[in-house]
Write a protein that holds these residues in place. Structure first.
Motif, PDB file in Angstrom:
ATOM      1  N   LEU A 175      27.721-129.330 -20.621  1.00 34.96           N
ATOM      2  CA  LEU A 175      27.941-128.348 -21.682  1.00 34.96           C
ATOM      3  C   LEU A 175      27.316-128.879 -22.960  1.00 34.96           C
ATOM      4  O   LEU A 175      27.562-130.014 -23.361  1.00 34.96           O
ATOM      5  N   VAL A 176      26.530-128.028 -23.603  1.00 34.03           N
ATOM      6  CA  VAL A 176      25.842-128.396 -24.839  1.00 34.03           C
ATOM      7  C   VAL A 176      26.556-127.715 -26.006  1.00 34.03           C
ATOM      8  O   VAL A 176      26.853-126.523 -25.944  1.00 34.03           O
ATOM      9  N   GLY A 177      26.838-128.475 -27.048  1.00 31.80           N
ATOM     10  CA  GLY A 177      27.498-127.915 -28.220  1.00 31.80           C
ATOM     11  C   GLY A 177      27.309-128.808 -29.424  1.00 31.80           C
ATOM     12  O   GLY A 177      26.756-129.907 -29.321  1.00 31.80           O
ATOM     13  N   ASP A 178      27.783-128.337 -30.588  1.00 28.25           N
ATOM     14  CA  ASP A 178      27.692-129.162 -31.790  1.00 28.25           C
ATOM     15  C   ASP A 178      28.997-129.916 -31.995  1.00 28.25           C
ATOM     16  O   ASP A 178      29.900-129.872 -31.157  1.00 28.25           O
ATOM     17  N   ILE A 238      27.674-133.395 -26.243  1.00 33.64           N
ATOM     18  CA  ILE A 238      28.225-132.948 -27.511  1.00 33.64           C
ATOM     19  C   ILE A 238      28.415-134.166 -28.411  1.00 33.64           C
ATOM     20  O   ILE A 238      28.978-135.171 -27.974  1.00 33.64           O
ATOM     21  N   PRO A 239      27.971-134.124 -29.669  1.00 35.24           N
ATOM     22  CA  PRO A 239      28.253-135.229 -30.586  1.00 35.24           C
ATOM     23  C   PRO A 239      29.757-135.385 -30.797  1.00 35.24           C
ATOM     24  O   PRO A 239      30.478-134.396 -30.949  1.00 35.24           O
ATOM     25  N   ALA A 280      31.439-139.152 -23.689  1.00 34.28           N
ATOM     26  CA  ALA A 280      30.502-138.358 -24.492  1.00 34.28           C
ATOM     27  C   ALA A 280      29.539-139.256 -25.252  1.00 34.28           C
ATOM     28  O   ALA A 280      28.340-138.951 -25.356  1.00 34.28           O
ATOM     29  N   ARG A 281      30.038-140.373 -25.776  1.00 32.22           N
ATOM     30  CA  ARG A 281      29.162-141.305 -26.501  1.00 32.22           C
ATOM     31  C   ARG A 281      28.098-141.904 -25.574  1.00 32.22           C
ATOM     32  O   ARG A 281      26.986-142.200 -26.008  1.00 32.22           O
ATOM     33  N   SER A 282      28.453-142.077 -24.306  1.00 27.73           N
ATOM     34  CA  SER A 282      27.505-142.701 -23.371  1.00 27.73           C
ATOM     35  C   SER A 282      26.278-141.834 -23.136  1.00 27.73           C
ATOM     36  O   SER A 282      25.223-142.340 -22.729  1.00 27.73           O
ATOM     37  N   GLY A 297      18.438-136.940 -21.129  1.00 28.29           N
ATOM     38  CA  GLY A 297      19.127-135.683 -20.855  1.00 28.29           C
ATOM     39  C   GLY A 297      19.781-135.112 -22.092  1.00 28.29           C
ATOM     40  O   GLY A 297      19.783-133.892 -22.307  1.00 28.29           O
ATOM     41  N   PHE A 298      20.347-135.984 -22.927  1.00 26.55           N
ATOM     42  CA  PHE A 298      21.000-135.528 -24.157  1.00 26.55           C
ATOM     43  C   PHE A 298      19.974-134.935 -25.118  1.00 26.55           C
ATOM     44  O   PHE A 298      20.224-133.904 -25.759  1.00 26.55           O
ATOM     45  N   GLU A 299      18.822-135.566 -25.234  1.00 27.27           N
ATOM     46  CA  GLU A 299      17.772-135.046 -26.101  1.00 27.27           C
ATOM     47  C   GLU A 299      17.254-133.702 -25.587  1.00 27.27           C
ATOM     48  O   GLU A 299      16.939-132.807 -26.378  1.00 27.27           O
ATOM     49  N   THR A 300      17.171-133.566 -24.265  1.00 27.83           N
ATOM     50  CA  THR A 300      16.791-132.268 -23.696  1.00 27.83           C
ATOM     51  C   THR A 300      17.813-131.199 -24.053  1.00 27.83           C
ATOM     52  O   THR A 300      17.464-130.066 -24.413  1.00 27.83           O
ATOM     53  N   SER A 301      19.089-131.547 -23.967  1.00 32.81           N
ATOM     54  CA  SER A 301      20.147-130.605 -24.316  1.00 32.81           C
ATOM     55  C   SER A 301      20.074-130.209 -25.781  1.00 32.81           C
ATOM     56  O   SER A 301      20.342-129.053 -26.139  1.00 32.81           O
TER      57      SER A 301
END
Length: 452
Positions: free
Chosen positions: A270-273, A295-296, A381-383, A389-393
């Protein structure tokens, strides 16, 4: 030689085919190819009487509303006028050149009675999503969630102070918008989202939230919550809520669960702010749903006084201890404080002789680190942060921002939670139909007349 316009319009007979007047590449043709409302009459049949004068065809009203939201015609009076004179809109609504247009008041009656009783807008939305799934436009691997503030039909000049608004009023003597609000006081997206008394309340639409989130003049608003599939940006669910973070997070959980129930879709990530990066939401995603949160993390543990923050201490999950920058261990007694927090304390003997004490705990005998029970989900989440993958999201999250950028809603015209929900669902239907039409639907080939 110069031609001359014929002034005589008294021709008795005409041969006219409405479909011939609609260009083959017109958007209404593509949307008509993607839209299937053949099920609508049977679904609504129980809500109509078997006696009396025939009503206006519900499919006609749905098609007219879709025209309004696809082409940004917000007023129902104006929709009726545009369908009256626009041949492409008439063709899409399956009206003949001589057919009468329904009165605008018919929309209000149908929407507030039969359409809401049958949850028609939600059913149309889900059928369009199913069409997108069947067309291969929904991957189901990654979802993105976000919310956008939409101004409510509420006047600041007629508002009252929040402490002067009382909820224990008689619903029978209240307006429709007030009744809807009173019925949602226990919902996580409405009254139960927060017990904070708002600064101002609109008596005509008490569910609208007084907010200054746009860093400009405050206004009454609702939150339009979208859950999209990141493959092609198809909206897989939509939900109205109060314009506060807790309500938006509650709406996100509702949409994720409903999408899994209705379509059998559960994303891997799931991608979110940061609004969705609080510990309870992350814990729900990681521990209960098994969804990777791209998510950050929402974290206020960083200190601004120059001393070490919690992030400077390394947590060892194997032995359940923290290691300080000086290499000493901080353990916990296991006592849960305030029902959610464990305290990890260093030994006073270690801190007294530590040369880093002025940068660690200059005003305390020893250092202690608070750790919430769902902190493991934050660590998960921090990992992901910084990974490919996180940058793609992060790049894919722009797709949901584009859905809001293309959202043709200004100030809401309907009041109350259900009114906001109706408008948001209709707008999402229009956006998905445009997406489906542009990616899949193609105009049929022109017929060729063969003369032998």
């Amino acid at each position: 030689m110069m031609g001359r316009l014929k002034s005589d319009q008294g021709q008795l007979f005409y041969e006219f085919h409405l479909g011939d007047a609609v260009p083959e590449d017109h958007l209404v043709r593509k949307i008509d190819t993607a839209l299937d409302l053949s099920w609508l009459r049977s679904e609504l049949a129980p809500h109509y009487s078997l006696m009396g004068r025939p009503s206006i065809d519900p499919e006609l009203m749905i098609r007219m509303l879709i025209v309004g939201y696809v082409f940004a015609i917000r007023s129902e009076r104006l929709i009726c006028r545009e369908v009256q004179v626009n041949l492409a809109y008439r063709w899409f609504c399956k009206l003949g050149i001589e057919d009468a247009i329904p009165d605008h008041s018919a929309f209000s009656r149908a929407r507030n009675e039969r359409f809401r009783e049958g949850d028609v807008f939600r059913r149309v939305f889900e059928r369009v999503v199913e069409a997108c799934i069947a067309a291969g436009l929904v991957g189901g691997e990654g979802f993105a969630v976000n919310a956008s503030l939409i101004a409510a039909d509420a006047n600041k000049q007629r508002s009252i102070a929040g402490q002067d608004w009382w909820k224990d009023r008689d619903p029978a003597r209240s307006s429709r918008a007030v009744k809807e609000y009173l019925a949602t006081l226990d919902d996580t997206a409405w009254g139960a989202a927060s017990d904070v008394v708002p600064k101002f309340v609109s008596p005509s639409d008490p569910a609208a939230q007084w907010t200054g989130a746009h860093k400009g003049p405050a206004f009454f608003a609702y939150s339009d919550n979208y859950l999209i599939d990141v493959k092609f940006g198809v909206i897989v669910d939509v939900e109205a809520s109060r314009a506060i973070r807790q309500a938006e997070v509650g709406a996100a959980r509702t949409m994720i669960e409903r999408t899994e129930e209705r379509f059998g879709l559960k994303p891997e990530r799931l991608v979110g702010d940061t609004a969705y990066g609080a510990a309870p939401m992350l814990n729900w995603l990681v521990e209960e749903k098994g969804i990777a949160p791209h998510i950050p993390v929402f974290d206020k543990s960083k200190r601004d006084d120059g001393t070490f923050s919690r992030s400077d201490f390394r947590y060892d999950p194997t032995s359940d201890v923290y290691h300080c920058p000086g290499g000493k261990r901080l353990g916990t007694s296991g006592t849960v404080h305030e029902g959610k927090t464990l305290l990890y304390r260093a030994s006073k003997l270690d801190c007294d002789v530590c040369p880093l004490k002025p940068k660690c705990c200059p005003k305390e005998p020893s250092r202690k680190i608070p750790r919430d029970i769902p902190e493991h989900a934050r660590d998960v989440a921090r990992s992901f942060a910084g990974t490919e993958g996180f940058e793609t999201s992060r790049r894919e999250r722009k797709k949901i921002e584009m859905r809001f950028a293309h959202l043709k809603l200004g100030r809401l015209r309907l009041r109350g939670p259900q009114g906001a929900q109706d408008e948001f669902v209709l707008a999402a239907i229009a956006q998905n139909l445009r997406r489906l039409a542009s990616l899949v639907a193609r105009a049929p080939p022109a017929q060729v007349l063969c003369i032998t």
